[in-house]
Design a protein around this motif. Structure first.
Motif, mmCIF file in Angstrom:
data_model
loop_
_atom_site.group_PDB
_atom_site.id
_atom_site.type_symbol
_atom_site.label_atom_id
_atom_site.label_comp_id
_atom_site.label_asym_id
_atom_site.label_seq_id
_atom_site.Cartn_x
_atom_site.Cartn_y
_atom_site.Cartn_z
ATOM 1 N N GLY A 296 0.819 -1.187 0.000
ATOM 2 C CA GLY A 296 0.000 0.000 0.000
ATOM 3 C C GLY A 296 0.862 1.249 0.000
ATOM 4 O O GLY A 296 2.070 1.205 0.068
ATOM 5 N N SER A 297 0.181 2.351 -0.101
ATOM 6 C CA SER A 297 0.909 3.618 -0.103
ATOM 7 C C SER A 297 0.714 4.317 1.234
ATOM 8 O O SER A 297 -0.253 4.089 1.943
ATOM 9 N N LEU A 298 1.642 5.166 1.565
ATOM 10 C CA LEU A 298 1.570 5.917 2.809
ATOM 11 C C LEU A 298 0.976 7.292 2.540
ATOM 12 O O LEU A 298 1.236 7.885 1.496
ATOM 13 N N PRO A 299 0.214 7.818 3.493
ATOM 14 C CA PRO A 299 -0.292 9.184 3.324
ATOM 15 C C PRO A 299 0.868 10.177 3.256
ATOM 16 O O PRO A 299 1.936 9.957 3.850
ATOM 17 N N LYS A 300 0.648 11.267 2.539
ATOM 18 C CA LYS A 300 1.700 12.269 2.364
ATOM 19 C C LYS A 300 2.189 12.818 3.701
ATOM 20 O O LYS A 300 3.383 13.060 3.882
ATOM 21 N N TRP A 301 1.282 13.000 4.652
ATOM 22 C CA TRP A 301 1.696 13.592 5.924
ATOM 23 C C TRP A 301 2.656 12.678 6.681
ATOM 24 O O TRP A 301 3.544 13.143 7.373
ATOM 25 N N VAL A 302 2.483 11.358 6.515
ATOM 26 C CA VAL A 302 3.388 10.417 7.180
ATOM 27 C C VAL A 302 4.787 10.524 6.566
ATOM 28 O O VAL A 302 5.785 10.598 7.277
ATOM 29 N N VAL A 303 4.833 10.555 5.246
ATOM 30 C CA VAL A 303 6.117 10.667 4.555
ATOM 31 C C VAL A 303 6.809 11.970 4.933
ATOM 32 O O VAL A 303 8.008 11.993 5.220
ATOM 33 N N ASN A 304 6.072 13.061 4.966
ATOM 34 C CA ASN A 304 6.650 14.360 5.319
ATOM 35 C C ASN A 304 7.178 14.364 6.748
ATOM 36 O O ASN A 304 8.258 14.873 7.028
ATOM 37 N N ARG A 305 6.427 13.806 7.681
ATOM 38 C CA ARG A 305 6.832 13.785 9.082
ATOM 39 C C ARG A 305 8.086 12.928 9.278
ATOM 40 O O ARG A 305 9.030 13.325 9.952
ATOM 41 N N VAL A 306 8.087 11.756 8.662
ATOM 42 C CA VAL A 306 9.225 10.862 8.797
ATOM 43 C C VAL A 306 10.471 11.478 8.163
ATOM 44 O O VAL A 306 11.570 11.387 8.719
ATOM 45 N N SER A 307 10.303 12.130 7.021
ATOM 46 C CA SER A 307 11.466 12.702 6.343
ATOM 47 C C SER A 307 12.092 13.831 7.152
ATOM 48 O O SER A 307 13.282 14.114 7.011
ATOM 49 N N GLN A 308 11.340 14.462 8.020
ATOM 50 C CA GLN A 308 11.883 15.536 8.845
ATOM 51 C C GLN A 308 12.777 15.005 9.963
ATOM 52 O O GLN A 308 13.689 15.702 10.411
ATOM 53 N N PHE A 309 12.519 13.796 10.444
ATOM 54 C CA PHE A 309 13.262 13.269 11.579
ATOM 55 C C PHE A 309 14.179 12.102 11.215
ATOM 56 O O PHE A 309 15.328 12.061 11.641
ATOM 57 N N VAL A 310 13.670 11.164 10.457
ATOM 58 C CA VAL A 310 14.429 9.953 10.172
ATOM 59 C C VAL A 310 15.529 10.204 9.140
ATOM 60 O O VAL A 310 16.657 9.748 9.319
ATOM 61 N N ALA A 311 15.221 10.921 8.091
ATOM 62 C CA ALA A 311 16.208 11.132 7.023
ATOM 63 C C ALA A 311 17.471 11.824 7.528
ATOM 64 O O ALA A 311 18.584 11.364 7.210
ATOM 65 N N PRO A 312 17.393 12.914 8.304
ATOM 66 C CA PRO A 312 18.634 13.526 8.783
ATOM 67 C C PRO A 312 19.467 12.598 9.669
ATOM 68 O O PRO A 312 20.698 12.574 9.561
ATOM 69 N N LYS A 313 18.811 11.810 10.519
ATOM 70 C CA LYS A 313 19.544 10.868 11.366
ATOM 71 C C LYS A 313 20.226 9.800 10.518
ATOM 72 O O LYS A 313 21.371 9.424 10.776
ATOM 73 N N ALA A 314 19.513 9.293 9.521
ATOM 74 C CA ALA A 314 20.093 8.269 8.652
ATOM 75 C C ALA A 314 21.280 8.825 7.876
ATOM 76 O O ALA A 314 22.314 8.156 7.748
ATOM 77 N N MET A 315 21.162 10.037 7.379
ATOM 78 C CA MET A 315 22.264 10.640 6.633
ATOM 79 C C MET A 315 23.484 10.852 7.525
ATOM 80 O O MET A 315 24.616 10.673 7.087
ATOM 81 N N LYS A 316 23.260 11.213 8.771
ATOM 82 C CA LYS A 316 24.371 11.409 9.703
ATOM 83 C C LYS A 316 25.094 10.084 9.950
ATOM 84 O O LYS A 316 26.324 10.031 9.975
ATOM 85 N N LYS A 317 24.342 8.997 10.105
ATOM 86 C CA LYS A 317 24.951 7.683 10.324
ATOM 87 C C LYS A 317 25.710 7.213 9.082
ATOM 88 O O LYS A 317 26.797 6.638 9.190
ATOM 89 N N ILE A 318 25.138 7.456 7.915
ATOM 90 C CA ILE A 318 25.807 7.067 6.668
ATOM 91 C C ILE A 318 27.102 7.860 6.505
ATOM 92 O O ILE A 318 28.133 7.310 6.102
ATOM 93 N N TYR A 319 27.074 9.135 6.827
ATOM 94 C CA TYR A 319 28.270 9.974 6.742
ATOM 95 C C TYR A 319 29.373 9.458 7.670
ATOM 96 O O TYR A 319 30.530 9.319 7.269
ATOM 97 N N LYS A 320 29.007 9.141 8.919
ATOM 98 C CA LYS A 320 29.992 8.630 9.879
ATOM 99 C C LYS A 320 30.575 7.296 9.418
ATOM 100 O O LYS A 320 31.775 7.046 9.567
ATOM 101 N N ALA A 321 29.730 6.434 8.872
ATOM 102 C CA ALA A 321 30.217 5.148 8.368
ATOM 103 C C ALA A 321 31.159 5.367 7.188
ATOM 104 O O ALA A 321 32.176 4.670 7.057
ATOM 105 N N GLY A 322 30.850 6.317 6.331
ATOM 106 C CA GLY A 322 31.700 6.614 5.182
ATOM 107 C C GLY A 322 33.073 7.102 5.589
ATOM 108 O O GLY A 322 34.075 6.813 4.920
#
Length: 78
Positions: free
Chosen positions: A1-27
């Protein structure tokens, strides 16, 4: 199924920056790790080192955009 836009927007505000920080440190640690773990093994540079089985062209198919499922979300609340 698809996720509502508000869920994607909310998650991208918190999860994406944390994930990018972890990927950067691993790199940052990768060059040292690679020096210790088979530094000559680079199948992305030397295809002859690749041990994965090849996929035949007959097994592949082209998927056109007009054949993809079109989901109408206009009636959903955000």
């Amino acid at each position: 199924g698809s996720l509502p836009k508000w869920v994607v927007n909310r998650v991208s505000q918190f999860v994406a920056p944390k994930a990018m920080k972890k990927i950067y440190k691993a790199g940052l640690k990768y060059p040292e790790w690679k020096r210790k773990h088979d530094p000559g093994y680079k199948p992305w540079v030397y295809p002859e080192q690749n041990t994965l089985p090849s996929v035949s062209l007959a097994e592949l198919s082209v998927q056109h955009a007009d054949s993809l499922e079109n989901i109408d979300e206009t009636g959903l609340l955000e």
